[in-house]
Scaffold this active site. Structure first.
Site, short mmCIF file in Angstrom:
data_model
loop_
_atom_site.label_atom_id
_atom_site.label_comp_id
_atom_site.label_asym_id
_atom_site.label_seq_id
_atom_site.Cartn_x
_atom_site.Cartn_y
_atom_site.Cartn_z
N GLN A 200 44.81 40.23 44.37
CA GLN A 200 45.96 40.01 43.49
C GLN A 200 46.98 39.03 44.09
OE1 GLN A 200 46.31 44.69 42.67
NE2 GLN A 200 47.81 43.51 41.52
N HIS A 201 47.85 38.54 43.23
CA HIS A 201 49.10 37.86 43.59
C HIS A 201 49.00 36.43 44.14
CE1 HIS A 201 50.84 41.87 43.31
NE2 HIS A 201 50.17 42.28 44.38
N ASP B 65 41.68 42.92 41.94
CA ASP B 65 40.65 43.75 42.59
C ASP B 65 40.91 45.25 42.46
OD1 ASP B 65 42.76 43.65 44.43
OD2 ASP B 65 41.53 42.95 46.10
O1 LIG Z 1 48.34 42.96 46.98
C1 LIG Z 1 47.55 43.85 46.72
C2 LIG Z 1 47.85 44.86 45.68
O2 LIG Z 1 49.10 44.70 45.08
C3 LIG Z 1 46.26 43.91 47.47
O3 LIG Z 1 45.57 45.11 47.24
C4 LIG Z 1 45.42 42.69 47.17
O4 LIG Z 1 44.93 42.79 45.83
C5 LIG Z 1 44.32 42.46 48.17
O5 LIG Z 1 43.34 43.43 48.13
P1 LIG Z 1 42.15 43.64 49.20
O6 LIG Z 1 41.58 42.31 49.53
O7 LIG Z 1 42.72 44.35 50.35
O8 LIG Z 1 41.16 44.49 48.44
#
Ligand SMILES: O=C(CO)[C@@H](O)[C@H](O)COP(=O)(O)O
Ligand SMILES: Nc1ncnc2c1ncn2[C@@H]1O[C@H](COP(=O)(O)OP(=O)(O)O)[C@@H](O)[C@H]1O
Length: 472
Positions: A73-74, A234
């Protein structure tokens, strides 16, 4: 007639994973993965290269009728007028935008105003804060930015040929800080507040609306082009992949640690601990995220010069509570609590606790204490707590989690639940209908153990001390 297959992609922080499943039953047919580069800024072409490698390792797309991409995300992906990437993407775990996030919160009139506007209070991770950082530190790049999108949006667009409309979904849009899950609309005023301009944004698709079709002419099952589902963030995909239902809390131990629940109504937490995200099905996904999860175990194994399996053995040899040794795992700063400048610390070191077993135990317990705080912040009384992500492959994590959370945990069979959720979304595109197709998820294994007395209290004291140091 041969069966239709679907492909699900998880383009996450550390790697890209692809699963190919039977569209109707969900049975796993083949899979592949490839590593992403280290670091908190990455050129999107590196995700593309890893994606292609992962697909190749999964045996290609023969028989695949639909595909969906879930992504970290983000991440801020900026494109110019010609569709070229303006600069490497800043990832969710890049904390250089912490000051920008603080400024934005103040400028709108405080955290409650943000929670009301977009369901979340921005911290460094949010795209909106990264865009403010760009405007302040790289004004030329900010001016060149004609379109802004997220990692999964960019990969989906690239799969469709890298020209034309960019699309996204509710789940990922809800992590930008300029889309409201409650109203389902962009807040371009907040985008403008951050960047000083309003570049074009991806169209937000309905949960099972088609995003396009694979560009390279690869024929899908039945001879038509491979159809692209909307994709999502994700964590939203993980909720779909694990089959999370209202009443469940999912704790994911990947690069990030997350605790989230499926909800029927939007949420907004002015304290900023809980992000009021949307999910991939039309519902909502209140979520708490920490910056330090599986890599705390990687770091402990590196320090002790042992393999992950040996770290597990050591941690399980160490006494519950690690004899008072507490590791506060703020190795990359922290997001919840919002302490981007914090560092990790070790408390309670004595001659007796200065052993590899105590340190291994303290690392597992410290990481899990951060996640126990995340669980508490959701303020739910969960029916089930499901443990997933790379870190849930650790036997020590599975056995120690109930002693820290003070409740049993259920561990589904180890798997790629983000990629699985994306595959299920692709199957939903093929099947149509108001809900994703039912896929059977195996019975999770239940881990139960008594809570360790005093552990959470000692952690709270040590974390408060680390936080006081970070704030001075
Ligand atoms: O920033 C967040 C949720 O807001 C994280 O959960 C990212 O989405 C990255 O996820 P992973 O790579 O650790 O699964
Ligand atoms: N058996 C294991 N024990 C402990 N950690 C593990 C194990 N297997 C994988 N991991 C950890 O899982 C992490 C990757 O998890 P994953 O959920 O794939 O992350 P992401 O989706 O953020 O890229 C790595 O840091 C890795 O060390």
């Amino acid at each position: 007639m041969s069966r239709a297959l679907v492909a699900g992609v998880d383009s996450s922080t550390q790697s890209c994973k692809v699963v190919i499943r039977d569209a109707r039953s969900g049975a796993l047919v083949r899979q592949g993965r490839a590593a992403h580069p280290e670091g908190t800024e990455v050129h999107p072409e590196r995700w593309w290269a890893a994606f292609q490698e992962a697909i190749e390792r999964a045996g290609g797309l023969d028989g695949v009728a639909a595909m969906s991409v879930a992504g970290q995300q983000h991440g801020m992906v900026c494109l110019d007028e010609s569709g070229d990437v303006v600069r490497p993407a800043l990832l969710w775990n890049d904390t250089r935008s912490a000051g920008a996030a603080r400024d934005l919160v103040d400028e709108l009139g405080g955290p409650a105003r943000w929670a009301e506007a977009v369901g979340s209070v921005p911290v460094a991770s949010f795209t909106v804060a990264k865009l403010r950082w760009l405007a302040e530190h790289e004004p030329d790049n900010a001016r060149r930015t004609a379109r802004v999108c997220l990692p999964h949006d960019w990969l989906t667009w690239r799969l469709a040929g890298g020209s034309g409309e960019i699309t996204t979904d509710r789940g990922d849009a809800s992590g930008t800080g300029y889309w409201s899950p409650a109203t389902g609309a962009y807040r371009t005023d907040l985008l403008e507040l951050a960047l000083g301009a309003a570049p074009e944004l991806p169209r937000v698709l309905a949960p099972n609306e088609q995003a396009g079709a694979l560009h390279d002419g690869t024929a899908g099952a039945g001879g038509g082009p491979v159809r692209l589902a909307p994709g999502t963030g994700d964590n939203m995909a993980a909720a779909l992949g694990v089959g999370a239902r209202p009443g469940d809390v999912v704790v994911s131990i990947g690069t990030s640690g997350t605790a989230f629940a499926v909800a029927d109504t939007p949420s907004s937490d002015p304290s900023g601990a809980v992000a009021g995200f949307a999910d991939a099905t039309g519902r909502f996904l209140p979520l708490v995220c920490t910056l330090n999860a599986a890599r705390v175990l990687d770091a402990a194994a590196r320090l002790l010069r042992v393999t992950p399996e040996e770290l597990d053995e050591l941690a399980l040899q160490g006494p519950p509570g690690a004899g008072g040794l507490v590791l506060v795992p703020y190795l990359e700063g922290e997001r919840t609590p919002n302490l981007p400048e914090a560092t990790g610390s070790l408390r309670g070191l004595t001659l007796a606790t200065a052993t590899p077993a105590h340190l291994a135990r303290a690392a597992v317990e410290g990481m899990l204490c951060g996640l126990a705080d995340a669980l508490d912040a959701l303020h739910l009384e969960p029916r089930r707590v499901l443990l997933i992500g790379g870190g849930a492959r650790s036997e020590a994590v599975r056995r120690i989690a109930p002693t820290v959370f003070g409740r049993p945990v259920l561990v589904p069979e180890p798997g790629e639940y983000v990629a699985d959720g994306a595959a299920r979304q692709a199957a939903w595109l093929l099947a149509g209908g108001p809900e994703p197709p039912e896929w059977t998820v195996g019975e999770p294994v239940r881990y139960e153990a008594p809570p360790t007395p005093g552990l959470r209290e000692r952690y709270a004291e040590a974390a408060a001390a680390a936080s006081a140091t970070a704030r001075t």
